[in-house]
Design an enzyme around this catalytic site. Structure first.
Site, PDB file in Angstrom:
ATOM      1  CB  THR A  38     -25.757  55.831  26.895  1.00  0.00           C
ATOM      2  OG1 THR A  38     -24.635  57.647  26.856  1.00  0.00           O
ATOM      3  CG2 THR A  38     -27.031  56.005  26.394  1.00  0.00           C
ATOM      4  NE  ARG A  39     -26.211  51.298  23.999  1.00  0.00           N
ATOM      5  CZ  ARG A  39     -26.233  50.192  23.153  1.00  0.00           C
ATOM      6  NH1 ARG A  39     -26.497  49.910  22.286  1.00  0.00           N
ATOM      7  NH2 ARG A  39     -25.264  50.517  22.453  1.00  0.00           N
TER       8      ARG A  39
ATOM      9  CB  THR B 216     -29.147  74.429  11.586  1.00  0.00           C
ATOM     10  OG1 THR B 216     -29.097  75.829  10.341  1.00  0.00           O
ATOM     11  CG2 THR B 216     -28.731  74.350  12.642  1.00  0.00           C
TER      12      THR B 216
ATOM     13  CB  ILE C   8     -21.598  49.318  33.845  1.00  0.00           C
ATOM     14  CG1 ILE C   8     -22.538  48.171  34.403  1.00  0.00           C
ATOM     15  CG2 ILE C   8     -23.246  50.773  34.057  1.00  0.00           C
ATOM     16  CD1 ILE C   8     -22.733  47.574  36.068  1.00  0.00           C
TER      17      ILE C   8
ATOM     18  CG  ASP D 282     -15.100  52.495  28.989  1.00  0.00           C
ATOM     19  OD1 ASP D 282     -16.006  52.964  28.283  1.00  0.00           O
ATOM     20  OD2 ASP D 282     -14.041  53.120  29.869  1.00  0.00           O
ATOM     21  NE  ARG D 283      -9.315  55.745  27.602  1.00  0.00           N
ATOM     22  CZ  ARG D 283      -8.965  57.230  28.088  1.00  0.00           C
ATOM     23  NH1 ARG D 283      -9.106  57.616  29.037  1.00  0.00           N
ATOM     24  NH2 ARG D 283      -7.748  57.497  27.373  1.00  0.00           N
TER      25      ARG D 283
HETATM   26  N1  ADP Z   1     -29.933  52.187  20.321  1.00  0.00           N
HETATM   27  C1  ADP Z   1     -29.593  53.650  20.702  1.00  0.00           C
HETATM   28  N2  ADP Z   1     -30.564  54.405  20.808  1.00  0.00           N
HETATM   29  C2  ADP Z   1     -29.723  55.593  21.460  1.00  0.00           C
HETATM   30  N3  ADP Z   1     -28.369  55.887  21.382  1.00  0.00           N
HETATM   31  C3  ADP Z   1     -27.735  54.827  20.683  1.00  0.00           C
HETATM   32  C4  ADP Z   1     -28.133  53.587  20.754  1.00  0.00           C
HETATM   33  N4  ADP Z   1     -26.762  53.065  20.229  1.00  0.00           N
HETATM   34  C5  ADP Z   1     -25.832  53.365  20.091  1.00  0.00           C
HETATM   35  N5  ADP Z   1     -26.689  54.302  20.530  1.00  0.00           N
HETATM   36  C6  ADP Z   1     -25.289  55.626  20.444  1.00  0.00           C
HETATM   37  O1  ADP Z   1     -24.136  55.430  21.190  1.00  0.00           O
HETATM   38  C7  ADP Z   1     -24.387  55.832  21.915  1.00  0.00           C
HETATM   39  C8  ADP Z   1     -24.170  55.013  23.207  1.00  0.00           C
HETATM   40  O2  ADP Z   1     -23.152  54.411  23.224  1.00  0.00           O
HETATM   41  P1  ADP Z   1     -22.420  53.005  24.101  1.00  0.00           P
HETATM   42  O3  ADP Z   1     -21.705  52.409  23.638  1.00  0.00           O
HETATM   43  O4  ADP Z   1     -23.774  52.238  24.744  1.00  0.00           O
HETATM   44  O5  ADP Z   1     -22.144  54.016  24.696  1.00  0.00           O
HETATM   45  P2  ADP Z   1     -21.687  54.216  27.283  1.00  0.00           P
HETATM   46  O6  ADP Z   1     -20.997  52.591  26.787  1.00  0.00           O
HETATM   47  O7  ADP Z   1     -21.053  55.522  26.738  1.00  0.00           O
HETATM   48  O8  ADP Z   1     -22.673  53.455  27.502  1.00  0.00           O
HETATM   49  C9  ADP Z   1     -25.005  57.043  22.243  1.00  0.00           C
HETATM   50  O9  ADP Z   1     -24.224  58.328  23.371  1.00  0.00           O
HETATM   51  C10 ADP Z   1     -26.260  57.302  21.263  1.00  0.00           C
HETATM   52  O10 ADP Z   1     -25.760  57.469  20.854  1.00  0.00           O
HETATM   53  C1  PAZ Z   2     -13.880  57.882  29.264  1.00  0.00           C
HETATM   54  C2  PAZ Z   2     -15.419  57.312  29.617  1.00  0.00           C
HETATM   55  C3  PAZ Z   2     -16.112  58.015  30.402  1.00  0.00           C
HETATM   56  C4  PAZ Z   2     -15.507  56.603  28.311  1.00  0.00           C
HETATM   57  O1  PAZ Z   2     -17.391  55.838  29.249  1.00  0.00           O
HETATM   58  P1  PAZ Z   2     -18.242  55.593  27.951  1.00  0.00           P
HETATM   59  O2  PAZ Z   2     -18.123  56.332  26.866  1.00  0.00           O
HETATM   60  O3  PAZ Z   2     -18.092  54.308  26.853  1.00  0.00           O
HETATM   61  O4  PAZ Z   2     -19.432  55.968  28.927  1.00  0.00           O
HETATM   62  C5  PAZ Z   2     -14.727  56.491  30.757  1.00  0.00           C
HETATM   63  O5  PAZ Z   2     -14.163  55.383  30.447  1.00  0.00           O
HETATM   64  C6  PAZ Z   2     -14.660  56.749  32.239  1.00  0.00           C
HETATM   65  O6  PAZ Z   2     -14.681  57.448  32.963  1.00  0.00           O
HETATM   66  N1  PAZ Z   2     -13.533  56.881  32.509  1.00  0.00           N
HETATM   67  C7  PAZ Z   2     -12.208  57.394  33.389  1.00  0.00           C
HETATM   68  C8  PAZ Z   2     -10.658  58.311  33.253  1.00  0.00           C
HETATM   69  C9  PAZ Z   2     -10.561  58.030  32.076  1.00  0.00           C
HETATM   70  O7  PAZ Z   2     -10.224  56.815  31.319  1.00  0.00           O
HETATM   71  O8  PAZ Z   2      -9.223  59.177  32.501  1.00  0.00           O
HETATM   72  K     K Z   3     -18.173  52.621  26.730  1.00  0.00           K
END
Ligand code: ADP
Ligand code: PAZ
Ligand code: K
Length: 259
Positions: free
Chosen positions: A11-12, A187, A8, A105-106
């Site tokens: 974003t997704r 831009t 989780i 996740d890290r």
């Molecule tokens: N199908 C998609 N539609 C829109 N954005 C996407 C999609 N797949 C990946 N992304 C991009 O990657 C990011 C989400 O990737 P993801 O690894 O799922 O993030 P997280 O683990 O933070 O939820 C979004 O911020 C967007 O930039």
């Molecule tokens: C840095 C993150 C927001 C990345 O999350 P993601 O981009 O995968 O949604 C996540 O690993 C997090 O909430 N970390 C906790 C704080 C830390 O790792 O120091």
């Molecule tokens: K992630």
């Protein structure tokens, strides 16, 4: 003994159902949904799936989201289990000041990466240091030394966040993103190139620092939804591993069940 892995993010939600809870196990089904739609998982993507025997997830989107996912998991008789980063797992030592404050996740992606590092060691060879880059909502650039110690890492805004911040904070940047070019002359290209260079610059700096620290050329693993956007712009050799977090969840679950 099917195994459901859930990641989780902010974003997704990504999920994958494996035939068994061990690395190398075949994927039976997998998918990704935006967080806005997680309340439809049981009636949607998960409906009709074979019941998982065990499950392990990592959640960085907070407890409320996790509880909503656990409600969806009531479709099956499976015990929801969530990774809390500890001091050691899967050959990785957690160097964070407060290990359990590291994003799950890290932590899981570091465990997945360490497996790959060890798998790459040739006969009589020694493991290499590794840089683990997760390009998601945020971007993380994490360093593993040759012994599997997590030395620490960077957190910076992901593409979407950077562009939204620029759009919200200015009058003149409400334009679609363009292409990554060396010297942007519009831009849209300036925005895309600026975001990419910020992330690639952070990766190149950490790669250089890890090389200086360890005296060896680090392996570079990239994962996350936006990794594909970054692919074309760094001179560094890297491997894109979409399944890195799932690899880590499989390794941790296999270790748990072996205890
Ligand atoms: N199908 C998609 N539609 C829109 N954005 C996407 C999609 N797949 C990946 N992304 C991009 O990657 C990011 C989400 O990737 P993801 O690894 O799922 O993030 P997280 O683990 O933070 O939820 C979004 O911020 C967007 O930039
Ligand atoms: C840095 C993150 C927001 C990345 O999350 P993601 O981009 O995968 O949604 C996540 O690993 C997090 O909430 N970390 C906790 C704080 C830390 O790792 O120091
Ligand atoms: K992630």
């Amino acid at each position: 003994m099917s195994f459901l892995a859930i990641d989780i993010g902010n974003t997704r939600l990504k999920w994958a159902l494996y035939a068994g809870p061990q690395p190398g196990s075949p994927v039976l089904h997998q998918g990704a949904v935006f967080l806005e739609t997680i309340d439809d998982l049981a009636d949607g993507p998960w409906k009709g799936l074979p019941e998982p025997t065990t499950m392990l997830g990592c959640d960085v989107a907070g407890d409320a989201v996790r509880r909503r996912v656990e409600e969806q998991l009531e479709l099956w008789d499976v015990e929801p289990r969530w990774v809390v980063p500890g001091t050691h797992d899967g050959g990785v030592t957690n160097g964070y000041d407060h290990p359990n404050r590291l994003g799950a996740d890290r932590w899981v992606s570091l465990v997945g990466a360490r497996r790959r590092v060890l798998a790459e060691v040739g006969p009589g060879g020694t493991p290499r240091p590794a840089l683990v880059v997760m390009v998601g909502t945020a971007v993380t650039v994490d360093a593993l030394d040759a012994e599997g110690r997590f030395l620490g890492g960077l957190i910076l805004p992901g593409f979407g966040m950077m562009l939204r911040a620029l759009e919200l904070g200015t009058a003149g940047l409400k334009v679609p993103t363009g292409d990554v070019v060396d010297f942007p002359t519009n831009t849209s290209d300036a925005l895309m190139s600026g975001g990419s260079s910020a992330i690639a610059g952070a990766i190149e700096r950490q790669h250089r620092k890890l090389m200086q620290r360890t005296g060896a050329e680090p392996l570079l693993y990239m994962t996350g939804g936006a990794a594909v956007k970054l692919a074309p712009i760094t001179e560094l050799r890297f491997e894109t591993v979409d399944s890195l977090i799932f690899d880590g969840l499989l390794a941790i679950q296999a270790h748990r069940l072996a205890l």
